[in-house]
Design a protein around this motif. Sequence first.
Motif, mmCIF file in Angstrom:
data_model
loop_
_atom_site.group_PDB
_atom_site.id
_atom_site.type_symbol
_atom_site.label_atom_id
_atom_site.label_comp_id
_atom_site.label_asym_id
_atom_site.label_seq_id
_atom_site.Cartn_x
_atom_site.Cartn_y
_atom_site.Cartn_z
ATOM 1 N N HIS A 247 0.921 -1.268 0.023
ATOM 2 C CA HIS A 247 -0.149 0.082 -0.033
ATOM 3 C C HIS A 247 0.896 1.532 -0.081
ATOM 4 N N ARG A 248 0.397 2.180 -0.530
ATOM 5 C CA ARG A 248 1.189 3.483 -0.647
ATOM 6 C C ARG A 248 0.104 4.734 -0.788
ATOM 7 N N ARG A 249 0.308 5.561 -0.373
ATOM 8 C CA ARG A 249 -0.485 6.917 0.002
ATOM 9 C C ARG A 249 0.513 8.163 0.079
ATOM 10 N N SER A 250 0.114 9.053 -0.706
ATOM 11 C CA SER A 250 0.935 10.270 -0.658
ATOM 12 C C SER A 250 0.422 11.448 0.107
ATOM 13 N N ALA A 251 -0.895 11.322 0.748
ATOM 14 C CA ALA A 251 -1.568 12.434 1.677
ATOM 15 C C ALA A 251 -2.442 11.555 2.675
ATOM 16 N N PRO A 252 -2.452 12.160 3.684
ATOM 17 C CA PRO A 252 -3.542 11.660 4.622
ATOM 18 C C PRO A 252 -4.929 11.476 4.268
ATOM 19 N N ALA A 253 -5.710 10.449 4.448
ATOM 20 C CA ALA A 253 -6.855 10.445 4.058
ATOM 21 C C ALA A 253 -8.164 10.323 5.115
ATOM 22 N N ALA A 254 -9.113 10.370 4.652
ATOM 23 C CA ALA A 254 -10.285 10.342 5.490
ATOM 24 C C ALA A 254 -10.836 9.051 6.161
ATOM 25 N N PRO A 255 -11.038 8.910 7.290
ATOM 26 C CA PRO A 255 -11.296 7.635 7.675
ATOM 27 C C PRO A 255 -12.432 6.908 6.866
ATOM 28 N N ALA B 118 5.679 0.724 7.040
ATOM 29 C CA ALA B 118 7.214 0.873 6.821
ATOM 30 C C ALA B 118 7.121 2.272 6.777
ATOM 31 N N GLN B 119 6.302 3.445 6.694
ATOM 32 C CA GLN B 119 6.614 4.750 6.500
ATOM 33 C C GLN B 119 5.332 5.241 6.654
ATOM 34 N N ALA C 111 1.313 11.258 5.760
ATOM 35 C CA ALA C 111 1.977 11.011 4.685
ATOM 36 C C ALA C 111 2.195 12.115 3.823
ATOM 37 N N SER C 112 2.952 12.117 2.958
ATOM 38 C CA SER C 112 3.221 13.373 2.110
ATOM 39 C C SER C 112 3.991 12.752 0.638
ATOM 40 N N PRO C 113 3.874 13.816 -0.568
ATOM 41 C CA PRO C 113 4.224 13.022 -1.488
ATOM 42 C C PRO C 113 5.902 13.028 -1.345
ATOM 43 N N GLN C 114 6.675 13.520 -0.651
ATOM 44 C CA GLN C 114 8.036 13.596 -0.352
ATOM 45 C C GLN C 114 8.279 12.175 0.502
ATOM 46 N N THR C 115 7.182 12.129 1.382
ATOM 47 C CA THR C 115 7.456 10.840 2.371
ATOM 48 C C THR C 115 6.137 10.213 2.368
ATOM 49 N N PRO C 116 5.922 9.242 1.614
ATOM 50 C CA PRO C 116 4.759 8.690 1.476
ATOM 51 C C PRO C 116 4.482 7.569 2.259
ATOM 52 N N PHE C 117 2.962 7.437 2.716
ATOM 53 C CA PHE C 117 2.871 6.133 3.412
ATOM 54 C C PHE C 117 3.002 4.765 2.926
ATOM 55 N N LEU C 118 3.856 3.994 3.488
ATOM 56 C CA LEU C 118 4.127 2.717 2.677
ATOM 57 C C LEU C 118 3.739 1.553 3.914
ATOM 58 N N GLY C 119 3.104 0.639 3.518
ATOM 59 C CA GLY C 119 2.811 -0.507 4.448
ATOM 60 C C GLY C 119 2.340 -1.804 3.534
ATOM 61 N N LEU C 120 2.142 -2.785 4.324
ATOM 62 C CA LEU C 120 1.945 -4.273 3.690
ATOM 63 C C LEU C 120 0.958 -4.842 4.684
ATOM 64 N N MET C 121 0.120 -5.690 3.941
ATOM 65 C CA MET C 121 -0.781 -6.784 4.748
ATOM 66 C C MET C 121 -0.479 -8.157 4.287
ATOM 67 N N LEU C 122 0.034 -9.166 5.092
ATOM 68 C CA LEU C 122 0.209 -10.320 4.821
ATOM 69 C C LEU C 122 -1.050 -11.392 5.296
#
Length: 306
Positions: free
Chosen positions: A41-49, A62-63, A98-109
Amino acid sequence: MDRNTQGALEEDGIAVLAREIGRVLPANGDYATPVAGLMLHRRSAPAAPMPCIYGFGLGVIAQGSKQVMLGEKVYDYTPGDAMLTTVDLPVVSNVTLASPQTPFLGLMLSIDPSLVLQLAADMGLDQAPQGCAAQSIAFKALDPAVLACLVRLVRLSGEPALAPFLAPLVQREIVIRLLSGPFGPLLRHVVVVGSPRQQIAKAVNWLKQHFSDTLRVDALAASVHMSPSTFRQHFRNVTGMSPLQYQKQLRLQEARQLMLSQDIDAGSAGVRVGYDSASQFSREYARLFGAPPLRDIQRMRVENLI
């Protein structure tokens, strides 16, 4: 190894995981990798619930950071944390950092319950520990050894020819380490035959397969050998909501996916997931997702392009 050294190694490991996820997923979105059960998963900005369903599995950030709400409980979820869910849970989650420079990065296994059952038996861990309450979701510090395995899995997503052969070995190691670590007591509740938590898991599986059917709670309770009142209590303890609320979330989530993936209209989606009334479907959809179906789907498509 002293605590400062260990902390530095874990931080470096998280940085490596973030780099690998960013390499595989250079744009915003959710990516099903060639490794079975691994989503990035990757997002470049905060999101609404946003309401969503977490399946049985291990989540890691991860970030960036995230907030997860189950019922009235709110969990803050940051790099270095591991989230384990042991039954399919309708939650509300949102990226908070999250931001364009430091995006949210995560995973689900995703985790195969049958593999947990097999390995717990092989390890002599097929009984739940005394005095440990069953939970459906838990957050712990991420084990560095599990983190190393996750880095290997993400790297294997870039080797589709080898992933089907090597990834199951890494996933097996992850489950072994989870069973022998802080998540062990929680996972061991999954394998206790006849436990209330396992019976509720059976009911949840039935609901997932028959969410469009009329729900008769008393009959579902009887199918897992519980009285209706006991069933309702255990169901709420495990999932954070009543069986009817759970079914409603499944229906609305499925309708949303149908409209997004198959481009069908709201009325047809409502009928396919079990609604007789288009107006009731629209009301309940707007209550859950914050907007009527057409507006919500338009918003989702725009956000996925950002």
